[in-house]
Design an enzyme around this catalytic site. Structure first.
Site, PDB file in Angstrom:
ATOM      1  N   ARG A  61      -6.262  10.238   7.622  1.00  0.00           N
ATOM      2  CA  ARG A  61      -5.844  10.440   9.005  1.00  0.00           C
ATOM      3  C   ARG A  61      -4.987  11.703   9.120  1.00  0.00           C
ATOM      4  O   ARG A  61      -4.335  12.120   8.176  1.00  0.00           O
ATOM      5  CB  ARG A  61      -5.042   9.239   9.500  1.00  0.00           C
ATOM      6  CG  ARG A  61      -5.889   7.980   9.703  1.00  0.00           C
ATOM      7  CD  ARG A  61      -5.056   6.850  10.314  1.00  0.00           C
ATOM      8  NE  ARG A  61      -3.952   6.438   9.437  1.00  0.00           N
ATOM      9  CZ  ARG A  61      -2.689   6.738   9.633  1.00  0.00           C
ATOM     10  NH1 ARG A  61      -2.332   7.486  10.657  1.00  0.00           N
ATOM     11  NH2 ARG A  61      -1.762   6.307   8.794  1.00  0.00           N
ATOM     12  N   LYS A 202      -9.315   3.774  14.492  1.00  0.00           N
ATOM     13  CA  LYS A 202      -7.889   3.673  14.789  1.00  0.00           C
ATOM     14  C   LYS A 202      -7.566   4.095  16.222  1.00  0.00           C
ATOM     15  O   LYS A 202      -6.563   3.660  16.791  1.00  0.00           O
ATOM     16  CB  LYS A 202      -7.085   4.507  13.794  1.00  0.00           C
ATOM     17  CG  LYS A 202      -7.042   3.913  12.386  1.00  0.00           C
ATOM     18  CD  LYS A 202      -6.544   2.464  12.384  1.00  0.00           C
ATOM     19  CE  LYS A 202      -6.412   1.919  10.965  1.00  0.00           C
ATOM     20  NZ  LYS A 202      -6.116   0.458  10.968  1.00  0.00           N
ATOM     21  N   HIS A 221      -1.842  -5.162  13.044  1.00  0.00           N
ATOM     22  CA  HIS A 221      -2.473  -4.440  11.938  1.00  0.00           C
ATOM     23  C   HIS A 221      -2.444  -5.390  10.748  1.00  0.00           C
ATOM     24  O   HIS A 221      -1.531  -5.354   9.922  1.00  0.00           O
ATOM     25  CB  HIS A 221      -1.696  -3.158  11.648  1.00  0.00           C
ATOM     26  CG  HIS A 221      -2.375  -2.259  10.664  1.00  0.00           C
ATOM     27  ND1 HIS A 221      -1.695  -1.444   9.803  1.00  0.00           N
ATOM     28  CD2 HIS A 221      -3.691  -2.044  10.404  1.00  0.00           C
ATOM     29  CE1 HIS A 221      -2.541  -0.761   9.062  1.00  0.00           C
ATOM     30  NE2 HIS A 221      -3.764  -1.113   9.406  1.00  0.00           N
ATOM     31  N   SER A 239      -2.347   0.561   4.901  1.00  0.00           N
ATOM     32  CA  SER A 239      -3.427   0.864   3.963  1.00  0.00           C
ATOM     33  C   SER A 239      -2.879   0.980   2.545  1.00  0.00           C
ATOM     34  O   SER A 239      -1.854   1.621   2.314  1.00  0.00           O
ATOM     35  CB  SER A 239      -4.110   2.173   4.363  1.00  0.00           C
ATOM     36  OG  SER A 239      -4.719   2.060   5.613  1.00  0.00           O
ATOM     37  N   LYS A 243      -4.274  -5.569   2.113  1.00  0.00           N
ATOM     38  CA  LYS A 243      -4.769  -6.391   3.220  1.00  0.00           C
ATOM     39  C   LYS A 243      -6.225  -6.783   3.026  1.00  0.00           C
ATOM     40  O   LYS A 243      -6.598  -7.945   3.174  1.00  0.00           O
ATOM     41  CB  LYS A 243      -4.663  -5.641   4.551  1.00  0.00           C
ATOM     42  CG  LYS A 243      -3.292  -5.479   5.119  1.00  0.00           C
ATOM     43  CD  LYS A 243      -3.316  -5.112   6.589  1.00  0.00           C
ATOM     44  CE  LYS A 243      -4.410  -4.173   7.007  1.00  0.00           C
ATOM     45  NZ  LYS A 243      -4.456  -2.901   6.291  1.00  0.00           N
ATOM     46  N   THR A 244      -7.054  -5.810   2.718  1.00  0.00           N
ATOM     47  CA  THR A 244      -8.485  -6.074   2.569  1.00  0.00           C
ATOM     48  C   THR A 244      -8.767  -6.899   1.329  1.00  0.00           C
ATOM     49  O   THR A 244      -9.474  -7.910   1.368  1.00  0.00           O
ATOM     50  CB  THR A 244      -9.261  -4.748   2.511  1.00  0.00           C
ATOM     51  OG1 THR A 244      -9.061  -4.037   3.733  1.00  0.00           O
ATOM     52  CG2 THR A 244     -10.737  -4.997   2.300  1.00  0.00           C
ATOM     53  N   ASP A 258      -8.513  -5.982   8.944  1.00  0.00           N
ATOM     54  CA  ASP A 258      -7.603  -4.905   9.340  1.00  0.00           C
ATOM     55  C   ASP A 258      -6.956  -5.037  10.712  1.00  0.00           C
ATOM     56  O   ASP A 258      -5.800  -4.677  10.868  1.00  0.00           O
ATOM     57  CB  ASP A 258      -8.355  -3.571   9.277  1.00  0.00           C
ATOM     58  CG  ASP A 258      -7.433  -2.366   9.284  1.00  0.00           C
ATOM     59  OD1 ASP A 258      -6.416  -2.388   8.574  1.00  0.00           O
ATOM     60  OD2 ASP A 258      -7.728  -1.392   9.988  1.00  0.00           O
ATOM     61  N   ARG A 324     -13.433   5.378   0.593  1.00  0.00           N
ATOM     62  CA  ARG A 324     -13.601   4.245   1.497  1.00  0.00           C
ATOM     63  C   ARG A 324     -15.031   3.725   1.514  1.00  0.00           C
ATOM     64  O   ARG A 324     -15.986   4.466   1.291  1.00  0.00           O
ATOM     65  CB  ARG A 324     -13.242   4.661   2.921  1.00  0.00           C
ATOM     66  CG  ARG A 324     -11.781   5.022   3.134  1.00  0.00           C
ATOM     67  CD  ARG A 324     -10.954   3.807   3.399  1.00  0.00           C
ATOM     68  NE  ARG A 324      -9.538   4.110   3.560  1.00  0.00           N
ATOM     69  CZ  ARG A 324      -8.642   3.246   3.987  1.00  0.00           C
ATOM     70  NH1 ARG A 324      -9.017   2.019   4.307  1.00  0.00           N
ATOM     71  NH2 ARG A 324      -7.374   3.582   4.074  1.00  0.00           N
TER      72      ARG A 324
END
Length: 535
Positions: A61, A202, A221, A239, A243-244, A258, A324
């Site tokens: 980002r 996003k 989030h 990130s 989380k994933t 997410d 990713r």
């Protein structure tokens, strides 16, 4: 012109000022997008069937290039500052006209999707891209409407993305050639100068974070899953915090990895896919995600592969640490079919502690949960943002500050109200370093983290004795099934105890300094739960 016989909305592009394009590819199928992406040289086919795309200079980002149009209808509701930077209506309109002119005589790809699994709160989004693989990314990441819904589809919000268009900072008011411009009044986002696909998802997340609180829905989030007994759990974290990975548990049903909303009926996913980090991905420890890297329909972003055999090397970080995989949620065997769950019984707040001093798991009282939600401590993981080369300690309020247009107190109040109403327990989990900070210790073993979280969610951890951590004031268990007892107390894992004490004191001071910005916006109970700076 329409370039295919795929379902096309009656609400055409001319309604949005887009005319005279060479071809408009509406809602193309995944095989068609594969063919287009490869034909146009945008991506390559990997061994196993995934599509590999490279994003060039921008592999994460670009937060410094994100702006919100400052206009009267929303001015008082935005927390303006370093994260939410203002841009004028005139500057936005100038870039918009550049975008419209740029798309003329070009082939473009149009994708109509839903954002939000709840019919009551979902957003109709139109994603317009100049590359096929970005359109396929949108197809993966958002909820795909039935074909019958597409004919009368009228977007609530539109994203137009053109990586080959650069802004002119001198005339457009941007920081660089990259731009992510959001106009909440016109319901329009413009993205240019970057091929990093995450900017698309996003942007819509930021839109939902603005509109949903006014409807009593907490945008989060977080990842979410459901246990065998029907209990819902949510996992907050930036990130790289897990989380994933931690929500993709084969014993639990995955709602999403997410972005979610917590409304009056429970939790619902904003997305229809996952966008997982895959650097050093392990088939043994993360089998569900690892399998997706060799599936047709998966997009691998900046993953290195052998140019001849097309075999993937998930351990090669030559291009970026922020590699990713984008894949549809149904690629995970135990994914929820509805994208919804009940009210959470457990809330897990994930922190990647680069200092290695936070306990690996601790229980938070409700006011402490509010405090840590506002603090959002973690580390920026290498490659997640442009210019970050190694983990850096940071505080990101609500575990998602870059995507929260409103004041953090708005989201924190909603969380507190829902926790109280539905009696949710909260756990703080450190997925960062143990035995020393970054460069000295080692990353917490994922098998230990999974064991701790599973014990918390199924109630076994409640059988342990808890002691107050002297630095952070949280309750730390003395035992947990599947985890060596010495790991539970971070000080025990350090050879140099004095070094641990100093690092812990240093982190408490950072917490205290960061929280000063919120002291005037929270009640006395949350203030009392705040971590005090150690002398």
């Amino acid at each position: 012109m329409n370039a295919s016989r795929n379902p096309q909305s009656k609400f055409g592009l001319d309604n949005q000022g887009i005319r005279d394009v060479k071809a408009a590819h509406w809602n193309r199928t995944v095989p068609e997008l594969y063919e287009e992406a490869i034909r146009r040289g945008e991506a390559q086919l990997a061994e196993g069937g995934a599509l590999v795309a490279l994003t060039g200079q921008h592999t994460g980002r670009s937060p410094n290039d994100k702006f919100i149009v400052d206009e009267p209808s929303i001015h008082e509701t935005i927390r303006w500052g370093k994260i939410n930077r203002p841009i004028s209506e005139a500057q936005f309109d100038r870039v918009h006209q550049k975008m419209i002119a740029h798309l003329q005589s070009r082939e473009i790809f149009v994708r109509d999707v839903y954002a939000g699994a709840s019919p009551r709160y979902r957003l109709k989004a139109r994603i317009i891209t100049e590359q096929a693989w970005h359109n396929m990314f949108a197809n993966n990441m958002f909820i795909r409407p039935p074909a019958g819904d597409l004919l009368d589809f009228k977007p609530d919000f539109t994203v137009i993305q053109a990586p080959s268009l650069q802004a002119d900072p001198k005339t457009d008011g941007t920081n660089s050639g990259v731009f992510i411009l959001m106009n909440l009044a016109k319901r329009l986002v413009l993205i240019g100068g970057t091929s990093y696909a995450g900017e698309i998802k996003k942007s819509i997340f930021s839109v939902l974070n603005y509109f949903l609180p006014a409807e009593g829905v907490l945008p989060m989030h977080c990842s979410a899953n459901i246990g065998p007994s029907g209990d819902t759990a949510i996992f907050f974290g930036l990130s790289g915090t897990g989380k994933t990975t931690l929500s993709a548990d084969p014993k639990r049903t995955l709602i999403g990895d997410d972005e979610h909303g917590w409304g009056p009926d429970g939790v619902f996913n904003f997305e229809g896919g996952c966008y997982a980090k895959v650097i050093n991905l392990s088939a043994a420890e993360e089998p569900e995600i690892h399998r997706t890297t060799c599936m047709f329909g998966t997009i691998l972003e900046n993953v290195v592969m052998d140019p001849v055999t097309r075999e993937l090397d998930l351990h090669d970080s030559t291009l970026t640490e922020n590699t990713r995989a984008s894949y549809a949620l149904d690629r995970i065997p135990n994914a929820s079919e509805t994208g919804t769950g009940g009210h959470p019984k457990n809330i897990v707040m994930l922190a990647c502690d680069a200092f290695g001093v936070l306990p690996p798991i601790s229980q938070l009282e409700p006011e402490q949960a509010m405090y840590h939600f506002l603090s959002g401590y973690t580390a920026k993981v290498a490659g997640t943002e442009k210019g970050v080369k190694e983990p850096q300690a940071t505080f990101s309020t609500c575990f998602g500050a870059p995507f929260m247009p409103r004041h953090p107190a708005v989201y924190a109040k909603l969380l507190g109200e829902k926790m109280a109403r539905y009696k949710a327990k909260c756990w703080l989990v450190n997925t960062g370093w143990s035995g020393g900070g970054y460069g000295v210790g080692s990353r917490m073993r994922i098998t230990y983290t999974r064991a701790m979280i599973n014990a918390a969610l199924d109630g076994r951890l409640a059988q342990a004795s808890f002691a107050l951590d002297p630095n952070f004031g949280v309750l730390v268990p003395d035992q947990c099934p599947g985890v060596p007892a010495e790991v539970l107390n971070p000080r025990n894992t350090w050879k140099d105890k004095a070094a641990y004490d100093e690092r812990a004191r240093n982190l408490t001071r950072r917490f205290a300094e960061n929280f000063k910005q919120f002291e005037g916006a929270v009640d006395a109970k949350v203030k009392a739960a705040a971590i005090r700076a150690a002398a």
